[in-house]
Motif scaffolding. Sequence first.
Motif, PDB file in Angstrom:
ATOM      1  N   ARG A  91      -4.682   0.587   8.799  1.00  0.00           N
ATOM      2  CA  ARG A  91      -4.683  -0.880   8.944  1.00  0.00           C
ATOM      3  C   ARG A  91      -5.015  -1.575   7.627  1.00  0.00           C
ATOM      4  O   ARG A  91      -4.388  -2.562   7.254  1.00  0.00           O
ATOM      5  CB  ARG A  91      -5.681  -1.311  10.024  1.00  0.00           C
ATOM      6  N   ILE A  92      -5.990  -1.061   6.915  1.00  0.00           N
ATOM      7  CA  ILE A  92      -6.384  -1.670   5.645  1.00  0.00           C
ATOM      8  C   ILE A  92      -5.260  -1.559   4.620  1.00  0.00           C
ATOM      9  O   ILE A  92      -4.938  -2.531   3.921  1.00  0.00           O
ATOM     10  CB  ILE A  92      -7.678  -1.017   5.104  1.00  0.00           C
ATOM     11  N   ILE A  93      -4.639  -0.409   4.530  1.00  0.00           N
ATOM     12  CA  ILE A  93      -3.538  -0.209   3.579  1.00  0.00           C
ATOM     13  C   ILE A  93      -2.354  -1.096   3.937  1.00  0.00           C
ATOM     14  O   ILE A  93      -1.742  -1.729   3.066  1.00  0.00           O
ATOM     15  CB  ILE A  93      -3.127   1.278   3.528  1.00  0.00           C
ATOM     16  N   THR A  94      -2.028  -1.178   5.213  1.00  0.00           N
ATOM     17  CA  THR A  94      -0.918  -2.026   5.661  1.00  0.00           C
ATOM     18  C   THR A  94      -1.190  -3.482   5.346  1.00  0.00           C
ATOM     19  O   THR A  94      -0.313  -4.207   4.849  1.00  0.00           O
ATOM     20  CB  THR A  94      -0.679  -1.838   7.165  1.00  0.00           C
ATOM     21  N   ARG A  95      -2.415  -3.939   5.615  1.00  0.00           N
ATOM     22  CA  ARG A  95      -2.764  -5.329   5.328  1.00  0.00           C
ATOM     23  C   ARG A  95      -2.695  -5.615   3.832  1.00  0.00           C
ATOM     24  O   ARG A  95      -2.168  -6.642   3.415  1.00  0.00           O
ATOM     25  CB  ARG A  95      -4.179  -5.615   5.835  1.00  0.00           C
ATOM     26  N   ALA A  96      -3.175  -4.697   3.008  1.00  0.00           N
ATOM     27  CA  ALA A  96      -3.117  -4.887   1.553  1.00  0.00           C
ATOM     28  C   ALA A  96      -1.673  -4.922   1.065  1.00  0.00           C
ATOM     29  O   ALA A  96      -1.315  -5.757   0.227  1.00  0.00           O
ATOM     30  CB  ALA A  96      -3.895  -3.770   0.849  1.00  0.00           C
ATOM     31  N   ALA A  97      -0.843  -4.028   1.586  1.00  0.00           N
ATOM     32  CA  ALA A  97       0.574  -4.011   1.191  1.00  0.00           C
ATOM     33  C   ALA A  97       1.262  -5.311   1.588  1.00  0.00           C
ATOM     34  O   ALA A  97       2.055  -5.869   0.817  1.00  0.00           O
ATOM     35  CB  ALA A  97       1.278  -2.820   1.835  1.00  0.00           C
ATOM     36  N   ARG A  98       0.955  -5.817   2.781  1.00  0.00           N
ATOM     37  CA  ARG A  98       1.526  -7.080   3.234  1.00  0.00           C
ATOM     38  C   ARG A  98       1.090  -8.223   2.315  1.00  0.00           C
ATOM     39  O   ARG A  98       1.898  -9.070   1.938  1.00  0.00           O
ATOM     40  CB  ARG A  98       1.098  -7.345   4.671  1.00  0.00           C
ATOM     41  N   MET A  99      -0.179  -8.252   1.951  1.00  0.00           N
ATOM     42  CA  MET A  99      -0.694  -9.311   1.074  1.00  0.00           C
ATOM     43  C   MET A  99      -0.044  -9.244  -0.314  1.00  0.00           C
ATOM     44  O   MET A  99       0.301 -10.270  -0.890  1.00  0.00           O
ATOM     45  CB  MET A  99      -2.214  -9.205   0.951  1.00  0.00           C
ATOM     46  N   LEU A 100       0.160  -8.044  -0.810  1.00  0.00           N
ATOM     47  CA  LEU A 100       0.775  -7.890  -2.132  1.00  0.00           C
ATOM     48  C   LEU A 100       2.248  -8.290  -2.114  1.00  0.00           C
ATOM     49  O   LEU A 100       2.749  -8.840  -3.101  1.00  0.00           O
ATOM     50  CB  LEU A 100       0.634  -6.443  -2.622  1.00  0.00           C
ATOM     51  N   SER A 101       2.924  -8.041  -1.016  1.00  0.00           N
ATOM     52  CA  SER A 101       4.353  -8.348  -0.959  1.00  0.00           C
ATOM     53  C   SER A 101       4.613  -9.845  -0.824  1.00  0.00           C
ATOM     54  O   SER A 101       5.723 -10.307  -1.078  1.00  0.00           O
ATOM     55  CB  SER A 101       5.030  -7.598   0.192  1.00  0.00           C
ATOM     56  N   THR A 102       3.613 -10.620  -0.427  1.00  0.00           N
ATOM     57  CA  THR A 102       3.796 -12.051  -0.285  1.00  0.00           C
ATOM     58  C   THR A 102       3.384 -12.822  -1.548  1.00  0.00           C
ATOM     59  O   THR A 102       3.516 -14.033  -1.591  1.00  0.00           O
ATOM     60  CB  THR A 102       2.996 -12.613   0.906  1.00  0.00           C
ATOM     61  N   GLN A 103       2.901 -12.120  -2.539  1.00  0.00           N
ATOM     62  CA  GLN A 103       2.470 -12.802  -3.778  1.00  0.00           C
ATOM     63  C   GLN A 103       3.613 -12.947  -4.746  1.00  0.00           C
ATOM     64  O   GLN A 103       4.505 -12.255  -4.868  1.00  0.00           O
ATOM     65  CB  GLN A 103       1.334 -12.021  -4.447  1.00  0.00           C
TER      66      GLN A 103
END
Length: 45
Positions: A33-45
Motif C-alpha cells: 500500500r505504501i509503495i503504491t501510494r508513493a508511486a501514484r503521488m510521483l506519477s501525478t507530479q
Amino acid sequence: MELWVDDNVGLATYLRVWDTLNESAVYDAEAHRIITRAARMLSTQ
C-alpha cells in the motif's frame, strides 16, 4: 558492501540502529500500500 564492526561500542550502536529500523519497517500488504501510494503521488507530479 561490507560492514566491519571492530569493537563493542560499534556493535552496540549497530544493533540499536538495526532494532530501531526493524521496529519502523512494514511488510507484505502494508508495504505494498505504501509503495503504491508513493508511486501514484510521483506519477501525478
